[in-house]
Each structure stands twice: as structure tokens, then as C-alpha cells.
Design an enzyme around this catalytic site. Structure first.
Site, PDB file in Angstrom:
ATOM      1  N   PHE A 148       0.820  -1.225   0.000  1.00 38.53           N
ATOM      2  CA  PHE A 148       0.000   0.000   0.000  1.00 38.53           C
ATOM      3  C   PHE A 148       0.844   1.261   0.000  1.00 38.53           C
ATOM      4  CE2 PHE A 148       0.974   0.006   4.533  1.00 38.53           C
ATOM      5  CZ  PHE A 148       1.046   1.361   4.816  1.00 38.53           C
ATOM      6  N   LYS A 172      -1.343  -6.908  -9.366  1.00 36.15           N
ATOM      7  CA  LYS A 172      -2.302  -7.024  -8.254  1.00 36.15           C
ATOM      8  C   LYS A 172      -1.880  -6.013  -7.185  1.00 36.15           C
ATOM      9  CE  LYS A 172      -2.760  -8.453  -4.438  1.00 36.15           C
ATOM     10  NZ  LYS A 172      -3.380  -7.414  -3.598  1.00 36.15           N
ATOM     11  N   GLU A 175      -4.977  -3.904  -1.735  1.00 40.69           N
ATOM     12  CA  GLU A 175      -6.431  -3.700  -1.641  1.00 40.69           C
ATOM     13  C   GLU A 175      -6.766  -2.488  -0.761  1.00 40.69           C
ATOM     14  OE1 GLU A 175      -4.493  -5.975  -0.424  1.00 40.69           O
ATOM     15  OE2 GLU A 175      -5.426  -7.240   1.112  1.00 40.69           O
ATOM     16  N   ARG A 176      -5.720  -1.850  -0.170  1.00 41.20           N
ATOM     17  CA  ARG A 176      -5.998  -0.691   0.689  1.00 41.20           C
ATOM     18  C   ARG A 176      -6.061   0.617  -0.109  1.00 41.20           C
ATOM     19  NH1 ARG A 176      -1.819  -1.764   5.567  1.00 41.20           N
ATOM     20  NH2 ARG A 176      -1.601  -3.978   5.145  1.00 41.20           N
ATOM     21  N   SER A 225       5.520  -6.939   3.217  1.00 44.38           N
ATOM     22  CA  SER A 225       6.168  -7.265   4.493  1.00 44.38           C
ATOM     23  C   SER A 225       6.917  -8.601   4.372  1.00 44.38           C
ATOM     24  CB  SER A 225       5.117  -7.306   5.599  1.00 44.38           C
ATOM     25  OG  SER A 225       4.034  -8.119   5.196  1.00 44.38           O
ATOM     26  N   CYS A 280       9.619   1.927   3.298  1.00 41.36           N
ATOM     27  CA  CYS A 280      10.602   0.880   3.581  1.00 41.36           C
ATOM     28  C   CYS A 280      12.010   1.458   3.650  1.00 41.36           C
ATOM     29  CB  CYS A 280      10.543  -0.212   2.526  1.00 41.36           C
ATOM     30  SG  CYS A 280      11.166   0.349   0.951  1.00 41.36           S
ATOM     31  N   GLU A 382       9.852  -4.321  12.681  1.00 43.44           N
ATOM     32  CA  GLU A 382       9.505  -3.097  11.960  1.00 43.44           C
ATOM     33  C   GLU A 382       8.233  -2.497  12.565  1.00 43.44           C
ATOM     34  OE1 GLU A 382       7.992  -3.784   7.936  1.00 43.44           O
ATOM     35  OE2 GLU A 382       9.111  -2.046   7.236  1.00 43.44           O
TER      36      GLU A 382
HETATM   37  P1  NAD Z   1       1.700  -6.533   2.978  1.00 44.75           P
HETATM   38  O1  NAD Z   1       2.734  -7.586   3.071  1.00 44.75           O
HETATM   39  O2  NAD Z   1       0.592  -6.535   3.972  1.00 44.75           O
HETATM   40  O3  NAD Z   1       0.975  -6.569   1.544  1.00 44.75           O
HETATM   41  C1  NAD Z   1       1.712  -6.614   0.346  1.00 44.75           C
HETATM   42  C2  NAD Z   1       0.900  -7.363  -0.705  1.00 44.75           C
HETATM   43  O4  NAD Z   1       0.700  -8.709  -0.263  1.00 44.75           O
HETATM   44  C3  NAD Z   1      -0.477  -6.773  -0.951  1.00 44.75           C
HETATM   45  O5  NAD Z   1      -0.723  -6.745  -2.339  1.00 44.75           O
HETATM   46  C4  NAD Z   1      -1.407  -7.723  -0.229  1.00 44.75           C
HETATM   47  O6  NAD Z   1      -2.670  -7.842  -0.848  1.00 44.75           O
HETATM   48  C5  NAD Z   1      -0.687  -9.043  -0.291  1.00 44.75           C
HETATM   49  N1  NAD Z   1      -0.974  -9.903   0.863  1.00 44.75           N
HETATM   50  C6  NAD Z   1      -1.362  -9.498   2.102  1.00 44.75           C
HETATM   51  N2  NAD Z   1      -1.527 -10.566   2.910  1.00 44.75           N
HETATM   52  C7  NAD Z   1      -1.212 -11.663   2.174  1.00 44.75           C
HETATM   53  C8  NAD Z   1      -1.164 -13.056   2.461  1.00 44.75           C
HETATM   54  N3  NAD Z   1      -1.462 -13.542   3.680  1.00 44.75           N
HETATM   55  N4  NAD Z   1      -0.801 -13.896   1.477  1.00 44.75           N
HETATM   56  C9  NAD Z   1      -0.490 -13.423   0.255  1.00 44.75           C
HETATM   57  N5  NAD Z   1      -0.509 -12.115  -0.065  1.00 44.75           N
HETATM   58  C10 NAD Z   1      -0.866 -11.241   0.885  1.00 44.75           C
HETATM   59  O7  NAD Z   1       2.482  -5.139   2.985  1.00 44.75           O
HETATM   60  P2  NAD Z   1       1.877  -3.690   3.130  1.00 44.75           P
HETATM   61  O8  NAD Z   1       1.412  -3.486   4.530  1.00 44.75           O
HETATM   62  O9  NAD Z   1       0.942  -3.405   2.023  1.00 44.75           O
HETATM   63  O10 NAD Z   1       3.187  -2.808   2.874  1.00 44.75           O
HETATM   64  C11 NAD Z   1       4.086  -2.457   3.881  1.00 44.75           C
HETATM   65  C12 NAD Z   1       5.251  -3.410   3.942  1.00 44.75           C
HETATM   66  O11 NAD Z   1       5.942  -3.424   2.686  1.00 44.75           O
HETATM   67  C13 NAD Z   1       6.297  -2.984   4.954  1.00 44.75           C
HETATM   68  O12 NAD Z   1       6.780  -4.125   5.607  1.00 44.75           O
HETATM   69  C14 NAD Z   1       7.367  -2.332   4.112  1.00 44.75           C
HETATM   70  O13 NAD Z   1       8.665  -2.326   4.694  1.00 44.75           O
HETATM   71  C15 NAD Z   1       7.336  -3.194   2.904  1.00 44.75           C
HETATM   72  N6  NAD Z   1       7.926  -2.532   1.754  1.00 44.75           N
HETATM   73  C16 NAD Z   1       9.122  -2.990   1.303  1.00 44.75           C
HETATM   74  C17 NAD Z   1       9.734  -2.363   0.238  1.00 44.75           C
HETATM   75  C18 NAD Z   1      11.045  -2.863  -0.287  1.00 44.75           C
HETATM   76  O14 NAD Z   1      11.387  -2.531  -1.409  1.00 44.75           O
HETATM   77  N7  NAD Z   1      11.800  -3.634   0.462  1.00 44.75           N
HETATM   78  C19 NAD Z   1       9.108  -1.280  -0.384  1.00 44.75           C
HETATM   79  C20 NAD Z   1       7.872  -0.849   0.096  1.00 44.75           C
HETATM   80  C21 NAD Z   1       7.289  -1.496   1.168  1.00 44.75           C
END
Ligand code: NAD
Length: 510
Positions: A148, A172, A175-176, A225, A280, A382
């Protein structure tokens, strides 16, 4: 109420049994519903991608680049609309939202140069009469699963390169805040891309699993994450795909005694609290070296943090806006309580912050902890909110060990005037992206982005040359053309072959 749909084969729509609430983080109210798609929607998108991709791959790279150029112009022309839409679902302030779009456009600019990036390698005379050359060919269909916190930049990191090299791409988004990715895909169609080359499927875990298991999808890029990144990596690789999966972070900023502390405080105000800490590459841990540095830094940090303006995302004066939703707000506040329970000193407490007229918004004031130690869970994990932790280190070596031994290894920064200390640090630290007097060392688009340890699973980074490698397969051709001049038919019985042969005959002089 507005419904946010899929964009499949050039058309929006597609009913779904399930939907997700999309909030306005400023008011705390639901502003739209997003479809949560299933295997059925993915199958339709894959079929459209399969129909479109061979023609797109056969289009010469310069023509593909022209679509990228046009897309860049359209995004620039629609910048304000995109920034406001992004800000209204994410909660980041408008200036930050513009930055989100612009950092993605930087990758599109890189993709405009794709003919150059795709030039292969050639060895003449690798053996008697033998030449060897290599070319990069697209994977076919790629997919991106995005978080998100950068709903414009991260999709463009992925599809900019994936599509420019000749793939079809299925996105994809989170969804937020799913609206901006759909607008980007619409603009991509307007730029002249064939239907089926960039599609958006909305959804949650069910859609992610369908993507990971789909036999026609050859490569998956994920950002989110770490636990989910690891899951995506393992499941995708088990299904025979190429996977890159970027995860969470806990970036440290080392402050040497000779650093310009006023500059450090200014840098930290943006790097720790900008976008409410939901980056991140945020800098949520600061490591002053020596007690004296720590005391001086703390003294300067407190008034700077207390003067930060938290406001609605459209407030041009606000330093940062609300976090993305109520669950995340609660999570961040729980981490603050955890830090208190673990014995860290809470110097500035951002909990309980309320913005007049927006009492239901997801706002959190800035927080500062001092005397945080490595055994604390609130240090090891984090937080992803507007919380800065001071971890005091007695000397350079202990400071270097902190980010090096942390489970995450995304970014790190050192603040110093000492070139030798900076060089030692950059060379020895066990982290993927390093800043020297640069608090957020995000590599420019023509370099590549990626962390180490639990911040990234897979071997190949995002965008730049690594992105080209990720989204293509190398084919190497070893060729020998026998000197068959005498055997080739000449004359009227095969005029065409003779003309070809003539073309290779070097005219003799004189
Ligand atoms: P998230 O892991 O909750 O969601 C990321 C994606 O995974 C979304 O599209 C979501 O729909 C999907 N998802 C969620 N739950 C899932 C599950 N159980 N199984 C499969 N897919 C699932 O992350 P977020 O809260 O949207 O974003 C924040 C996180 O992303 C933080 O941890 C941040 O550090 C990380 N991030 C990392 C980078 C990088 O380049 N390293 C860049 C931006 C964000």
C-alpha cells in the site's frame, strides 16, 4: 458508493463475491469498495495477456519505447489528479504523493531507453569460423504484487521494465489503495499499448495464491512485508517461477561525533516521520556514537519533533498525514506501548493525538524513544509508523555491528565529515543500500533497488540493469556458416539464391 474494479483486456468491471473497504484516512470513513477477485478473473487476464504478448514482443523495441514516452507524457499531464487520488486513499501529503508518482516515472524514463538496454553481446571468432552472440528475450507473462505504501512508484518499478522488454504484465495492487494503479493502466492504454499488455486484477491472498500457482505466469515480483515476501518467494519458486520478493526494513542512521547535527536533525525529521514513517527506506533508528553525541542529538531532536505539523493530507503545510487505516494505527500504538513495557525511555509520546475536526482520522503524533537496546522486540521488529528510536553506541565498531546484525538489511546511512570512516562503513556494513550523509539512499532508476537479509528474497533487484535481467531470459547462439559458395546454385534455375550470394561477394577493385 464507488466500486474499484479490475482492468482486464482493456475493460473495467468483473463482479466479485467479496469486496474490501477503502478508507479515507483523513476522516476514517469508507470512501469506496474494491473487488476481491478470484481465479476466474485471473484466468481472463491471463488469456488476454497470452493473446497480446507475442505481437508485443515482436514489436521492435523502439516502437515499444514510444509507448513508454507517450505514457510518461500522459502521467505528467495527469499528475495532479493522480497525486490527489493517491493521497486520498493512502493519507500521504500531496507533495509526497507527487514524489510517489515521479519516482515511478523515473523508471518509465529508464524504460524509454530500452532499445539500448536490450543490446546483446557478441564474440567474433570464438572458434574457427564461429561467432557467439546472446540476446535477451521476454519471459512472456509477468505479474506484480504490490504494497500500500507506494501505490504508483512500485507498480511502475515493475511494469515499466517488464513491459518495455516485451512481456505482458498483470498487476495485483494493494487492496488498501487500489485506485491509482487502475488509472495508470488506463493511461497506458491511452498511450497506445495493446489491450492485455498491462492489466490490473484486484484482490487479496486468494488472488495472490492464484497468481503464484498459475502455470502461464513465468515471473513474479513482490514488494510487501517480510513474512509474506518469504511465503510468496517459496510458493512461487516451488511452482517453477522466477521470483523477486522485497520485504520489510529497519534502517539505521549512524551519527558520528563529527557530524553536522543540525543537518542530521533536519534529515531525520523527513526520513523518520515523512509519510508517517510508512516507507521501507524510512530511518526509524538513529545511532549516535558516544554519550556526548547522543545527548547533544537528543536535545536538538526534541524541539524539532515537537514542532512537526501533523495534518490532513491536503494540508500543504503538514509535514505528514494520517496512517493508512485504523488497524495500522492500533498496531503502531501497540508498538509504542511495547517499547515502554520493555524499558525504553519514551521522550515524546505521539499517542492520543487528535486533529480538530478529524477526530476519527487515523492520525498519530510523532514519538521519540531513547535508550532502546538490541534485546527489545520493538527494536528488532519493523514498526512502520512515525516513531524514532535512539540506540546509543559507545564507538564506531559497535555502531557498525547494529545494522549489520539486524534481521533486516534494506538501507542504512552514516552521517560524518570523515571520509575514511564513511568508506569503512560503506564497505563493511551488511546492508544492501548505503547512504553517506544521505538519509534515504534510494538508488536512482538506472541503478537497481534491493536490500539484503530478510529485506529481500531472490537474487535480482528491482529496475535498472537488474530489472532488465529479471524480466528477460538470455539466449546464446553459437553459429558457424560453412564457406559453401561453390555449392550454391547460380543462374536462372534459382535467381533468388544467386542474388543473396551476390550480395555477399565483395567487388574486386580494378
Ligand atoms: P503486505 O505484506 O501486507 O501486503 C503486500 C501485498 O501482499 C499486498 O498486495 C497484499 O494484498 C498481499 N498480501 C497481504 N496478505 C497476504 C497473504 N497472507 N498472502 C499473500 N498475499 C498477501 O504489505 P503492506 O502493509 O501493504 O506494505 C508495507 C510493507 O511493505 C512494509 O513491511 C514495508 O517495509 C514493505 N515494503 C518494502 C519495500 C522494499 O522494497 N523492500 C518497499 C515498500 C514497502
Amino acid at each position: 458508493m464507488r466500486t474499484i474494479d479490475h482492468l482486464i483486456a482493456g475493460h473495467s468491471g468483473g463482479g466479485a463475491a467479496r469486496q474490501n473497504d477503502v478508507f479515507d484516512p483523513n476522516t476514517g470513513k469508507v470512501q469506496a469498495k474494491v473487488q476481491l477477485g478470484t481465479q476466474a478473473e485471473l484466468d481472463k487476464a491471463v488469456a488476454a495477456a497470452q493473446a497480446a504478448q507475442p505481437g508485443w514482443a515482436a514489436t521492435n523495441p523502439q516502437r515499444r519505447a514510444r509507448v513508454m514516452f507517450k505514457f510518461k507524457e500522459l502521467v505528467e499531464a495527469n499528475m495532479e489528479e493522480l497525486a490527489h487520488l493517491l493521497s486520498s486513499e493512502h493519507g500521504k501529503v500531496i507533495a509526497d504523493a507527487r514524489g510517489d508518482v515521479q519516482r515511478g516515472l523515473d523508471v518509465i524514463e529508464f524504460a524509454c531507453g530500452i532499445p539500448h538496454a536490450l543490446k546483446g553481446e557478441y564474440t567474433q571468432g570464438a572458434g574457427p569460423g564461429i561467432d557467439v552472440y546472446s540476446m535477451r528475450q521476454p519471459i512472456g507473462i509477468g505479474a506484480g504484487i504490490t504494497p500500500f505504501n507506494f501505490p504508483a512508484m512500485i507498480p511502475m518499478w515493475m511494469f515499466g521494465v517488464a513491459i518495455a522488454v516485451g512481456n505482458a504484465f498483470i498487476l495485483k495492487p494493494s487492496e488498501r489503495d487500489p485506485s491509482v494503479p487502475v488509472r495508470l493502466a488506463e493511461l497506458f492504454l491511452e498511450a497506445g499499448a495493446p489491450e492485455g499488455i498491462l492489466q490490473v486484477v484486484q484482490g487479496d491472498k486468494e488472488m495472490v495464491d492464484a497468481i503464484l500457482d498459475h502455470p502461464a505466469i513465468g515471473a513474479v515480483s513482490f514488494v510487501g512485508s517480510s513474512d509474506i515476501a518469504h511465503y510468496v518467494y517459496r510458493r512461487g519458486v516451488a511452482a517453477g517461477k522466477r521470483v523477486q520478493a522485497m520485504g520489510g526494513a529497519k534502517n539505521h542512521g549512524i551519527v558520528m561525533p563529527d557530524a553536522d547535527l543540525d543537518q542530521v536533525v533536519q534529515d531525520l525529521s523527513g526520513a523518520a516521520f515523512g509519510s508517517a514513517g510508512e516507507r521501507c527506506m524510512a530511518l526509524p533508528v538513529v545511532v549516535p556514537v558516544g554519550e556526548e553525541t547522543a545527548d547533544r542529538l537528543r536535545e536538538k531532536l526534541i524541539p524539532a519533533i515537537e514542532s512537526l505539523r501533523v495534518g490532513v493530507s491536503t494540508d500543504a503545510e503538514a509535514h505528514y498525514g494520517p496512517v493508512v487505516n485504523a488497524a495500522h494505527k492500533e498496531r503502531v500504538e501497540n508498538w509504542i506501548q511495547k517499547g515502554v513495557d520493555e524499558g525504553a525511555e519514551l521522550v515524546v509520546d505521539g499517542r492520543g493525538f487528535q486533529l480538530q475536526g478529524h477526530e476519527e482520522g487515523f492520525f498519530i503524533g510523532p514519538s521519540l524513544f531513547d535508550r532502546v537496546t538490541t534485546d527489545m522486540e520493538s527494536y528488532r521488529e519493523e514498526i512502520f509508523g512515525p516513531v524514532l528510536q535512539i540506540v546509543r553506541a559507545p564507538d564506531f565498531e559497535s555502531a557498525l555491528r547494529l545494522p549489520s546484525e539486524h534481521q533486516y538489511g534494506n538501507g542504512v546511512a552514516i552521517f560524518t565529515r570523515n571520509g575514511h570512516a564513511a568508506r569503512e562503513f560503506a564497505h563493511r556494513v551488511n546492508v544492501g543500500m548505503v547512504g553517506i550523509n544521505v538519509p534515504i539512499p534510494v538508488p536512482v532508476a538506472y541503478h537497481s533497488f534491493g536490500g539484503w537479509k530478510r529485506s529481500a528474497f531472490g537474487d535480482v533487484n528491482q529496475h535498472g540493469p537488474e530489472g532488465v535481467r529479471f524480466w528477460t531470459k538470455v539466449k546464446t547462439i553459437t553459429q558457424r556458416w560453412p564457406d559453401g559458395a561453390g555449392d550454391l546454385p547460380r543462374g536462372s534455375e534459382d535467381g533468388a539464391a544467386a542474388r543473396i550470394q551476390d550480395a555477399f561477394v565483395i567487388p574486386t577493385m580494378g
